[in-house]
Design a protein around this motif. Structure first.
Motif, PDB file in Angstrom:
ATOM      1  N   GLY A 115       0.801  -1.225   0.000  1.00 19.27           N
ATOM      2  CA  GLY A 115       0.000   0.000   0.000  1.00 19.27           C
ATOM      3  C   GLY A 115       0.826   1.263   0.000  1.00 19.27           C
ATOM      4  N   GLY A 116       2.022   1.208  -0.587  1.00 26.14           N
ATOM      5  CA  GLY A 116       2.875   2.391  -0.612  1.00 26.14           C
ATOM      6  C   GLY A 116       3.842   2.418   0.555  1.00 26.14           C
ATOM      7  N   THR A 117       4.172   3.608   1.022  1.00 28.90           N
ATOM      8  CA  THR A 117       5.134   3.791   2.116  1.00 28.90           C
ATOM      9  C   THR A 117       4.479   4.533   3.269  1.00 28.90           C
ATOM     10  N   ILE A 118       4.637   3.984   4.464  1.00 25.55           N
ATOM     11  CA  ILE A 118       4.198   4.667   5.682  1.00 25.55           C
ATOM     12  C   ILE A 118       5.436   5.288   6.316  1.00 25.55           C
ATOM     13  N   GLU A 119       5.408   6.584   6.523  1.00 26.82           N
ATOM     14  CA  GLU A 119       6.540   7.286   7.115  1.00 26.82           C
ATOM     15  C   GLU A 119       6.207   7.706   8.545  1.00 26.82           C
TER      16      GLU A 119
END
Length: 381
Positions: A115-119
């Motif tokens: 689901g992309g990148t969690i920062e």
């Protein structure tokens, strides 16, 4: 011997973009469904073929060779999502692992979950903790992420556990540090034993006055919550959270002080903890709710053991009696003010008896104990 320590980075779910939060929950649920079937089949169910579940299955098998995770709970394996991990201090090349802890930027990036990148921005306290582990020669080995309830709270959080490992060997002790784990309001009694004498002893206690004030505030807010609801319930939860943070801080600080002293004295730590059954009887007995909170000594026990193993302090758990006479081995009579008396004439404060048993058993306890790594159980909801 390889030992492990874990930093749990916890953030409110409001800090995670909603679309990524929902997607992460979906992936977490799907992976737990497969992992539960895999566990129940004796680890014979084939790995999933689709991404990112295939990636997590590979990382889970690797992680279980290093550190066991929690088993089934109510028929479900609530295993967190496992990631390979990299720690970057000075702009080293990104190795495209699932979790990148970037100290140069002060953030963490969670990837490869579909689901992309969690920062996540690192806090100063977290950077300090990581830096200290690096100075001790540790390396980041793997990471686990999950969304779930915070223990002793109804709050749901996004959690990331960073697992560090280092090699250590226990030293040969010349003394014993005997620790008697009592209910916290009685204090954690300890003493350093050298041969046939106790050379130092003391007691660790939380701030009982502050704890008492918080308990009164919680009781008042609980009553207002039952009568009026509104924001009184939220205030009661906040006060409960402050109370548990206060006790956790005491546990962490007490464990650190005791292990540091054991290292300085080159002592083996011998913990006399009450049996689970006796604690359960007290919890179910006549102890008032305000006093039952002091019976939760399990976390302090784990903290002492984890720190001891991390720093190579020989550690063992033994029964060092507090109501059995160290002279004649008869059961002693309990007196007021935590004193005990034996029919043979021996009389002493109850907290001193385990230390006298450590003196009596010194030559036996000073021998290298069976020392096995304490399994790190990743806390999940």
């Amino acid at each position: 011997m390889k030992v492990y320590r874990t930093l749990v980075v916890r953030r409110k779910i409001e800090e995670i973009p909603p679309e990524k939060l929902f997607k992460f929950l979906e992936v977490q649920q799907k992976f737990r469904e497969w992992a539960t079937q895999w566990y129940k089949s004796g680890f014979k169910v084939p790995a999933p073929e689709e991404s990112p579940l295939k990636y997590f299955a590979v990382e889970l098998k690797y992680g279980m060779r290093l550190i066991p995770t929690n088993g089934l709970k109510n028929g479900v394996w609530r295993v967190p999502l496992p990631f390979d991990a990299q720690l970057r201090e000075n702009n080293e090349r990104d190795q495209s692992r699932g979790v990148l802890v970037d100290l140069s930027r002060g953030d963490i990036r969670i990837r490869k979950w579909g689901g992309g990148t969690i920062e996540i921005r690192l806090r100063e306290s977290e950077i300090k903790w990581i830096t200290q582990r690096l100075r001790e020669g540790a390396q980041l080995r793997l990471a686990y992420a999950w969304i779930g309830k915070v223990r002793r709270s109804n709050l749901v959080a996004f959690n990331l556990a960073l697992v560090f490992a280092r090699e250590t060997e226990p030293y040969q002790p010349i003394r014993i540090m005997a620790i008697d784990l009592n209910a916290l309001h009685n204090g954690i009694s300890w003493g350093v034993v050298d041969g046939e004498r106790v050379i130092r002893r003391d007691t660790e206690r939380p701030d009982l006055v502050r704890v008492g004030k918080l308990q009164k505030e919680i009781s008042r807010l609980d009553s207002l919550c039952a009568e009026r609801g509104d924001n009184h319930c939220e205030k009661a939860r906040e006060a409960n959270s402050r109370l548990w943070r206060l006790l956790r801080r005491f546990e962490d600080e007490a464990a650190k002080r005791l292990v540091e002293l054991a290292i300085k004295q080159k002592a083996a730590i011998v913990v006399d903890a009450p049996e689970d059954e006796s604690v359960r009887e007290l919890m179910e007995g006549n102890y008032t709710p305000n006093r039952k909170i002091y019976l939760n000594i399990g976390r302090l026990r784990r903290r002492i053991r984890e720190l001891a193993e991390w720093y190579g302090v020989p550690y063992r758990e033994e029964r060092l009696y507090s109501t059995v006479c160290p002279r004649c081995e008869s059961r002693m009579e309990e007196l007021p003010n935590r004193k005990v008396k034996c029919q043979c004439g021996f009389k002493a404060p109850r907290d001193k008896i385990p230390l006298l048993w450590a003196v009596r058993r010194f030559s036996e306890l000073i021998q290298p104990p069976s020392f096995s790594p304490f399994p790190l159980l990743i806390p999940v909801s």
